[in-house]
Design a protein around this motif. Structure first.
Motif, PDB file in Angstrom:
ATOM      1  N   SER A  66       0.788  -1.284   0.142  1.00  0.00           N
ATOM      2  CA  SER A  66      -0.023   0.026  -0.097  1.00  0.00           C
ATOM      3  C   SER A  66       0.763   1.256   0.038  1.00  0.00           C
ATOM      4  O   SER A  66       0.688   2.099  -0.723  1.00  0.00           O
ATOM      5  CB  SER A  66      -0.845   0.025   1.276  1.00  0.00           C
ATOM      6  OG  SER A  66      -1.752  -0.857   1.207  1.00  0.00           O
ATOM      7  N   GLN A  69       2.158   1.790  -3.406  1.00  0.00           N
ATOM      8  CA  GLN A  69       1.409   2.372  -4.356  1.00  0.00           C
ATOM      9  C   GLN A  69       1.024   3.655  -4.144  1.00  0.00           C
ATOM     10  O   GLN A  69       1.006   4.455  -5.006  1.00  0.00           O
ATOM     11  CB  GLN A  69      -0.103   1.345  -4.166  1.00  0.00           C
ATOM     12  CG  GLN A  69      -0.276   0.309  -5.101  1.00  0.00           C
ATOM     13  CD  GLN A  69      -1.499  -0.364  -4.948  1.00  0.00           C
ATOM     14  OE1 GLN A  69      -2.074  -0.574  -3.872  1.00  0.00           O
ATOM     15  NE2 GLN A  69      -2.252  -0.530  -5.975  1.00  0.00           N
ATOM     16  N   GLN A  85       1.580   0.314 -10.831  1.00  0.00           N
ATOM     17  CA  GLN A  85       0.222   0.218 -10.156  1.00  0.00           C
ATOM     18  C   GLN A  85      -0.596  -0.980 -10.374  1.00  0.00           C
ATOM     19  O   GLN A  85      -1.106  -1.775  -9.454  1.00  0.00           O
ATOM     20  CB  GLN A  85      -0.795   1.412 -10.677  1.00  0.00           C
ATOM     21  CG  GLN A  85      -2.135   1.410 -10.091  1.00  0.00           C
ATOM     22  CD  GLN A  85      -2.052   1.987  -8.589  1.00  0.00           C
ATOM     23  OE1 GLN A  85      -1.391   2.617  -8.030  1.00  0.00           O
ATOM     24  NE2 GLN A  85      -3.269   1.597  -7.924  1.00  0.00           N
ATOM     25  N   TYR A  88       1.227  -3.729  -8.292  1.00  0.00           N
ATOM     26  CA  TYR A  88       0.899  -3.724  -7.003  1.00  0.00           C
ATOM     27  C   TYR A  88      -0.364  -4.215  -6.459  1.00  0.00           C
ATOM     28  O   TYR A  88      -0.598  -4.681  -5.522  1.00  0.00           O
ATOM     29  CB  TYR A  88       1.241  -2.321  -6.313  1.00  0.00           C
ATOM     30  CG  TYR A  88       2.598  -1.889  -6.536  1.00  0.00           C
ATOM     31  CD1 TYR A  88       3.715  -2.651  -6.476  1.00  0.00           C
ATOM     32  CD2 TYR A  88       2.888  -0.487  -6.569  1.00  0.00           C
ATOM     33  CE1 TYR A  88       5.191  -2.299  -6.409  1.00  0.00           C
ATOM     34  CE2 TYR A  88       4.382  -0.328  -6.546  1.00  0.00           C
ATOM     35  CZ  TYR A  88       5.471  -1.088  -6.436  1.00  0.00           C
ATOM     36  OH  TYR A  88       6.682  -0.617  -6.428  1.00  0.00           O
ATOM     37  N   THR A  89      -1.408  -3.822  -7.519  1.00  0.00           N
ATOM     38  CA  THR A  89      -2.759  -4.199  -7.322  1.00  0.00           C
ATOM     39  C   THR A  89      -2.972  -5.657  -7.222  1.00  0.00           C
ATOM     40  O   THR A  89      -3.504  -6.186  -6.496  1.00  0.00           O
ATOM     41  CB  THR A  89      -3.672  -3.543  -8.443  1.00  0.00           C
ATOM     42  OG1 THR A  89      -3.700  -2.083  -8.183  1.00  0.00           O
ATOM     43  CG2 THR A  89      -5.257  -3.923  -8.046  1.00  0.00           C
ATOM     44  N   TYR A  92      -1.224  -7.271  -4.209  1.00  0.00           N
ATOM     45  CA  TYR A  92      -2.076  -6.888  -3.127  1.00  0.00           C
ATOM     46  C   TYR A  92      -3.285  -8.099  -2.970  1.00  0.00           C
ATOM     47  O   TYR A  92      -3.752  -8.660  -1.931  1.00  0.00           O
ATOM     48  CB  TYR A  92      -2.872  -5.650  -3.114  1.00  0.00           C
ATOM     49  CG  TYR A  92      -3.279  -5.289  -1.841  1.00  0.00           C
ATOM     50  CD1 TYR A  92      -2.582  -4.675  -0.839  1.00  0.00           C
ATOM     51  CD2 TYR A  92      -4.682  -5.415  -1.552  1.00  0.00           C
ATOM     52  CE1 TYR A  92      -3.136  -4.230   0.329  1.00  0.00           C
ATOM     53  CE2 TYR A  92      -5.212  -5.125  -0.389  1.00  0.00           C
ATOM     54  CZ  TYR A  92      -4.620  -4.369   0.707  1.00  0.00           C
ATOM     55  OH  TYR A  92      -5.076  -4.030   1.905  1.00  0.00           O
TER      56      TYR A  92
END
Length: 146
Positions: A66, A69, A85, A88-89, A92
């Motif tokens: 987080s 990001q 992005q 990272y999404t 996650y």
């Protein structure tokens, strides 16, 4: 008066100055290394069937992701920031799956992704001062597709 407030103010000043000393690239490297370290701990805890410890380690990694990001500059970073992005999404989401199902394969996948990113950032930092922007060097070193 809270006896810890004075120490807290000094701690905050130290942390602020330490963050200013470490450039952003090195901070990102430290975050990747911390995430990988906590993923390895989570792997050990899964094998030991220590559910709460596994959860705690994975929660720390989610916090790091987080933070990564949130640190993206979408305007200046262009397509590199957009790609990170997405990565990272995805990472996650895989961490959520790993935590829900205590899935070692998810953890291994995230370790591999973050290790690749770490190596790319280390290459960028090592080549500082060479031709090309950091984004250009990153684009040539990291080809992760989701």
């Amino acid at each position: 008066m809270n006896p810890y407030s004075k120490a807290s103010k000094h701690t905050q000043k130290y942390q602020k100055s330490a963050a200013n000393v470490i450039d952003k690239g090195r901070m990102i490297i430290l975050l990747y290394k911390a995430a990988i370290r906590h993923l390895n701990i989570a792997s050990e805890k899964i094998q030991q069937q220590k559910i709460e410890d596994t959860h705690n380690s994975l929660a720390k990694v989610k916090s790091i992701i987080s933070e990564l990001q949130a640190s993206l500059n979408m305007e200046a970073g262009g397509s590199v920031s957009e790609g990170l992005q997405k990565i990272y999404t995805y990472v996650y989401d895989r961490l959520i799956d790993a935590n829900l199902h205590k899935d070692q394969a998810c953890i291994d996948e995230v370790i591999n992704i973050l290790t690749t990113l770490l190596q790319g950032w280390e290459t960028i930092i090592d080549k500082k001062g060479q031709p090309g922007t950091p984004q250009q060097r990153l684009q040539t070193k990291i080809k992760v597709s989701i």
